[in-house]
Design an enzyme around this catalytic site. Sequence first.
Site, PDB file in Angstrom:
ATOM      1  N   CYS A 137       0.793  -1.240   0.049  1.00  0.00           N
ATOM      2  CA  CYS A 137       0.129  -0.001  -0.184  1.00  0.00           C
ATOM      3  C   CYS A 137       0.927   1.242  -0.070  1.00  0.00           C
ATOM      4  O   CYS A 137       1.586   1.547   0.949  1.00  0.00           O
ATOM      5  CB  CYS A 137      -1.024  -0.014   1.264  1.00  0.00           C
ATOM      6  SG  CYS A 137      -1.764   1.650   1.512  1.00  0.00           S
ATOM      7  N   CYS A 143       0.128   3.707   2.815  1.00  0.00           N
ATOM      8  CA  CYS A 143       0.548   3.251   4.063  1.00  0.00           C
ATOM      9  C   CYS A 143       1.916   3.302   4.267  1.00  0.00           C
ATOM     10  O   CYS A 143       2.545   3.815   5.259  1.00  0.00           O
ATOM     11  CB  CYS A 143       0.404   1.529   4.142  1.00  0.00           C
ATOM     12  SG  CYS A 143      -1.374   1.086   4.149  1.00  0.00           S
TER      13      CYS A 143
END
Length: 144
Positions: free
Chosen positions: A68, A71
């Site tokens: 991600c 993230c």
Amino acid sequence: MNETLRVTCPHCHTKNRVDTARRTQAVCGKCGEPLFSGKPVELTEQNFARHVQETDVPLLVDFWAPWCGPCRMMAGAFEEAAKQLEPDVRAAKVNTETEQVLAAQMGIRAVPTLILFKNGKVVDSISGALDVNNLVSWALSRAM
């Protein structure tokens, strides 16, 4: 009379009782490591419940995944937020790739997702990356 808090050790996951006035200097009674290190705790299915339910310190959990992009962008901000939040709020991370059962149990549908727990219950959650200032203010405004 001094008040005590239940604090779960971020290293060996043992429950400790800590004098609130001395919590920043507290060490684990089992492993001797500091109870507050200013770093996010890596949580797994095996230790998650202990950190959520057996502590009096609010817990901010970042559910993330290695693939991600947002993230990874938020990782540094989350590390810095952990330093600023402790000992009032403990920061923790759950890798949803390795902890898929836990992520499913928590209803994680998007990453990053932040969930704040207090007294064993979900207080609030938010999805999407935040900068350090927004992370800290969001967590503190809901934890207190």
